[in-house]
Motif scaffolding. Structure first.
Motif, PDB file in Angstrom:
ATOM      1  N   GLU A  55       0.698  -1.407   0.082  1.00 40.13           N
ATOM      2  CA  GLU A  55      -0.121  -0.084  -0.077  1.00 40.13           C
ATOM      3  C   GLU A  55       0.988   1.233  -0.043  1.00 40.13           C
ATOM      4  OE1 GLU A  55      -3.911  -0.127   2.170  1.00 40.13           O
ATOM      5  OE2 GLU A  55      -2.513  -1.472   3.299  1.00 40.13           O
ATOM      6  N   ILE A  56       2.092   1.193   0.492  1.00 40.78           N
ATOM      7  CA  ILE A  56       2.978   2.178   0.472  1.00 40.78           C
ATOM      8  C   ILE A  56       4.282   1.798   0.057  1.00 40.78           C
ATOM      9  CG2 ILE A  56       3.570   4.477   1.715  1.00 40.78           C
ATOM     10  CD1 ILE A  56       1.780   3.667   3.982  1.00 40.78           C
ATOM     11  N   PRO A  57       4.358   1.380  -1.229  1.00 41.88           N
ATOM     12  CA  PRO A  57       5.357   0.839  -1.799  1.00 41.88           C
ATOM     13  C   PRO A  57       6.652   1.770  -2.177  1.00 41.88           C
ATOM     14  CG  PRO A  57       3.887   1.212  -3.692  1.00 41.88           C
ATOM     15  CD  PRO A  57       3.233   1.760  -2.366  1.00 41.88           C
ATOM     16  N   GLY A  58       7.628   1.335  -2.468  1.00 40.15           N
ATOM     17  CA  GLY A  58       8.744   1.948  -3.004  1.00 40.15           C
ATOM     18  C   GLY A  58       9.367   3.300  -2.325  1.00 40.15           C
ATOM     19  N   ASN A  59       9.511   4.090  -3.294  1.00 33.74           N
ATOM     20  CA  ASN A  59      10.010   5.593  -2.836  1.00 33.74           C
ATOM     21  C   ASN A  59       8.848   6.397  -2.340  1.00 33.74           C
ATOM     22  OD1 ASN A  59       8.463   6.056  -5.248  1.00 33.74           O
ATOM     23  ND2 ASN A  59       9.987   7.526  -5.871  1.00 33.74           N
ATOM     24  N   LYS A  60       7.653   5.803  -2.364  1.00 32.25           N
ATOM     25  CA  LYS A  60       6.613   6.499  -1.628  1.00 32.25           C
ATOM     26  C   LYS A  60       6.742   6.280  -0.139  1.00 32.25           C
ATOM     27  CE  LYS A  60       4.722   7.534  -5.448  1.00 32.25           C
ATOM     28  NZ  LYS A  60       5.070   8.776  -6.231  1.00 32.25           N
ATOM     29  N   TRP A  61       6.880   5.151   0.326  1.00 34.56           N
ATOM     30  CA  TRP A  61       7.435   4.972   1.623  1.00 34.56           C
ATOM     31  C   TRP A  61       8.385   5.958   2.113  1.00 34.56           C
ATOM     32  CZ3 TRP A  61       6.099   4.422   6.516  1.00 34.56           C
ATOM     33  CH2 TRP A  61       6.943   4.240   7.228  1.00 34.56           C
ATOM     34  N   ARG A  62       9.769   5.836   1.169  1.00 35.75           N
ATOM     35  CA  ARG A  62      10.892   6.534   1.489  1.00 35.75           C
ATOM     36  C   ARG A  62      10.530   8.144   1.726  1.00 35.75           C
ATOM     37  NH1 ARG A  62      15.030   2.685   2.258  1.00 35.75           N
ATOM     38  NH2 ARG A  62      14.756   0.952   0.666  1.00 35.75           N
ATOM     39  N   ARG A  82      -2.715   7.761  -3.358  1.00 41.01           N
ATOM     40  CA  ARG A  82      -3.099   6.320  -2.841  1.00 41.01           C
ATOM     41  C   ARG A  82      -2.146   6.088  -1.450  1.00 41.01           C
ATOM     42  NH1 ARG A  82      -5.107   1.870  -5.897  1.00 41.01           N
ATOM     43  NH2 ARG A  82      -3.663   0.630  -4.498  1.00 41.01           N
ATOM     44  N   ALA A  83      -0.797   6.329  -1.717  1.00 39.90           N
ATOM     45  CA  ALA A  83       0.278   6.137  -0.680  1.00 39.90           C
ATOM     46  C   ALA A  83      -0.304   7.101   0.543  1.00 39.90           C
ATOM     47  CB  ALA A  83       1.748   6.280  -1.129  1.00 39.90           C
ATOM     48  N   THR A  84      -0.519   8.509   0.349  1.00 39.84           N
ATOM     49  CA  THR A  84      -0.778   9.289   1.322  1.00 39.84           C
ATOM     50  C   THR A  84      -1.969   8.646   2.217  1.00 39.84           C
ATOM     51  OG1 THR A  84       0.222  11.157   0.133  1.00 39.84           O
ATOM     52  CG2 THR A  84      -1.255  11.566   1.833  1.00 39.84           C
ATOM     53  N   ALA A  85      -3.071   8.467   1.383  1.00 43.35           N
ATOM     54  CA  ALA A  85      -4.349   7.731   2.026  1.00 43.35           C
ATOM     55  C   ALA A  85      -4.079   6.801   3.036  1.00 43.35           C
ATOM     56  CB  ALA A  85      -5.242   7.529   0.876  1.00 43.35           C
ATOM     57  N   ALA A  86      -3.207   5.840   2.325  1.00 41.61           N
ATOM     58  CA  ALA A  86      -2.640   4.614   3.247  1.00 41.61           C
ATOM     59  C   ALA A  86      -2.024   4.971   4.508  1.00 41.61           C
ATOM     60  CB  ALA A  86      -1.753   3.586   2.242  1.00 41.61           C
ATOM     61  N   ALA A  87      -1.101   5.927   4.571  1.00 41.07           N
ATOM     62  CA  ALA A  87      -0.202   6.276   5.607  1.00 41.07           C
ATOM     63  C   ALA A  87      -1.266   6.997   6.421  1.00 41.07           C
ATOM     64  CB  ALA A  87       0.720   7.524   5.141  1.00 41.07           C
ATOM     65  N   GLY A  88      -2.109   8.093   6.080  1.00 41.54           N
ATOM     66  CA  GLY A  88      -3.136   8.375   7.148  1.00 41.54           C
ATOM     67  C   GLY A  88      -3.727   7.213   7.724  1.00 41.54           C
ATOM     68  N   SER A 112      -7.938   3.785  -8.198  1.00 42.41           N
ATOM     69  CA  SER A 112      -6.860   4.603  -7.508  1.00 42.41           C
ATOM     70  C   SER A 112      -7.733   5.290  -6.268  1.00 42.41           C
ATOM     71  CB  SER A 112      -6.108   5.631  -8.232  1.00 42.41           C
ATOM     72  OG  SER A 112      -5.156   4.414  -9.001  1.00 42.41           O
ATOM     73  N   LEU A 113      -8.568   6.124  -6.722  1.00 39.33           N
ATOM     74  CA  LEU A 113      -9.373   7.128  -5.993  1.00 39.33           C
ATOM     75  C   LEU A 113     -10.513   6.211  -5.037  1.00 39.33           C
ATOM     76  CD1 LEU A 113     -10.256  10.439  -8.239  1.00 39.33           C
ATOM     77  CD2 LEU A 113      -8.159   9.923  -6.748  1.00 39.33           C
ATOM     78  N   GLU A 114     -10.930   5.370  -5.667  1.00 34.26           N
ATOM     79  CA  GLU A 114     -12.006   4.540  -4.945  1.00 34.26           C
ATOM     80  C   GLU A 114     -11.050   3.854  -3.581  1.00 34.26           C
ATOM     81  OE1 GLU A 114     -15.059   1.233  -5.578  1.00 34.26           O
ATOM     82  OE2 GLU A 114     -13.148   0.853  -6.778  1.00 34.26           O
ATOM     83  N   TYR A 115      -9.744   3.425  -3.796  1.00 35.57           N
ATOM     84  CA  TYR A 115      -8.919   3.130  -2.844  1.00 35.57           C
ATOM     85  C   TYR A 115      -8.551   4.018  -1.861  1.00 35.57           C
ATOM     86  CZ  TYR A 115      -4.943   1.728  -0.106  1.00 35.57           C
ATOM     87  OH  TYR A 115      -4.010   1.634   0.817  1.00 35.57           O
ATOM     88  N   ALA A 116      -8.338   5.142  -2.201  1.00 34.90           N
ATOM     89  CA  ALA A 116      -7.992   6.497  -1.691  1.00 34.90           C
ATOM     90  C   ALA A 116      -9.081   6.693  -0.605  1.00 34.90           C
ATOM     91  CB  ALA A 116      -7.474   7.751  -2.212  1.00 34.90           C
TER      92      ALA A 116
END
Length: 299
Positions: free
Chosen positions: A47-54, A83-89, A111-115
């Motif tokens: 849900e927060i992969p790669g450089n999104k987590w970094r 998506r990643a920001t929504a998951a982080a929240g 993407s927006l549905e997931y967020a």
């Protein structure tokens, strides 16, 4: 230097760190005397992969330190950063707001549905207003509408993001000469280059056209994050395949061939353009024999 990570989640979050390093065995590279490894940041978290987590890691810490309970950011309707920001929240207990470029379209895309499923409140700006989204009047209007928030830039690249990406080289448990990444904002490149040892260099591959602004942006991010810039990095601009989120038959054929040879489907927006570029440069003799290359699969 990056601070010690000190933020706890409100829900369980599994992170695969350090991310795996996998060697690519390919006769096309072996024939040129080259060694290629993939730094599989795409496996850090689904849900927060790669450089999104970094990029989010130290922004989240800073938001907590400053007493924020809400994250607000910007992106297109298919933005991985949204998506990643929504998951982080969701995992770290923030309210999240996503300001989306363009008009609302229902039903929402995946993407927006997931967020939204992760609790993100979606709002929309027409393209004219979106171009002014970071102006002082625009930010003030957003604060009046949504209250106090921690502002994440579109794409997530800022000084804390660069500090997060600076941790990548230290995770690579063997000597290497060149580390590569795709470039959409320059944040990952800026961070990695800062942490390299003498004799190592970083190489970015622009995924958009025109991409020449990326060099200036990466240098500015280095200055903001580390109070210094380095000369150990460069950017290739010839492998964008028409621009951001654009592709051509040659890229699709390369992706299919790489999947057949190595069992990995490369993301065509970012990582496929980087890997294609590495192979093209190798074929043209751009790397000396014996060069060890690490390519960061950013997710």
């Amino acid at each position: 230097m990056a601070s010690v990570w000190s933020v706890s989640t409100v829900r369980p979050l599994e992170l695969l760190l350090p991310s795996p390093l996998e060697q690519v065995h390919d006769d096309r590279l072996a024939g040129a005397g080259l060694f290629l490894y993939l730094k599989r940041d795409d496996l850090i978290n689904p849900e927060i992969p790669g450089n999104k987590w970094r990029k989010l890691k130290y922004n989240i810490e800073l938001a907590v330190t400053q007493g924020h309970s809400r994250l607000l950011t910007f992106g297109g309707a298919y933005s991985n950063h949204i998506r990643a920001t929504a998951a982080a929240g969701y995992y770290f207990g923030f309210d999240t707001v996503g300001i989306i470029r363009g008009e609302e379209h229902l039903p929402l895309n995946p993407s927006l549905e997931y967020a939204q499923s992760r609790g993100m409140r979606l709002a929309y700006l027409d393209r004219t207003a979106y171009r002014q989204k970071t102006s002082l009047p625009a930010i003030e209007q957003l604060r009046e509408r949504f209250g106090r928030f921690y502002l994440l830039p579109e794409g997530g690249s800022n000084a804390p993001a660069a500090r997060g990406c600076a941790e990548i080289p230290a995770e690579i448990g063997q000597p290497f000469d060149v580390i590569c990444c795709p470039c959409g904002t320059g944040g990952t490149l800026a961070g990695m280059a800062h942490s390299l040892e003498d004799g190592q260099r970083a190489l970015g591959f622009a995924v958009l056209r025109p991409g020449e602004f990326l060099a200036r942006q990466a240098a500015e991010l280095q200055a903001q994050a580390f109070d210094a810039t380095s000369a150990n990095w460069s950017i290739e601009y010839g492998f964008h395949f028409g621009g951001f989120a654009k592709r051509k038959l040659a890229l699709d054929e390369f992706i299919a061939d790489f999947r057949e040879r190595h069992g990995l489907t490369l993301d065509w927006v970012y990582t496929a353009k980087m890997i294609y570029g590495i192979y093209a440069l190798a074929a043209n003799g751009a790397f000396p024999e014996g060069t060890v290359i690490v390519a960061v699969i950013t997710g």
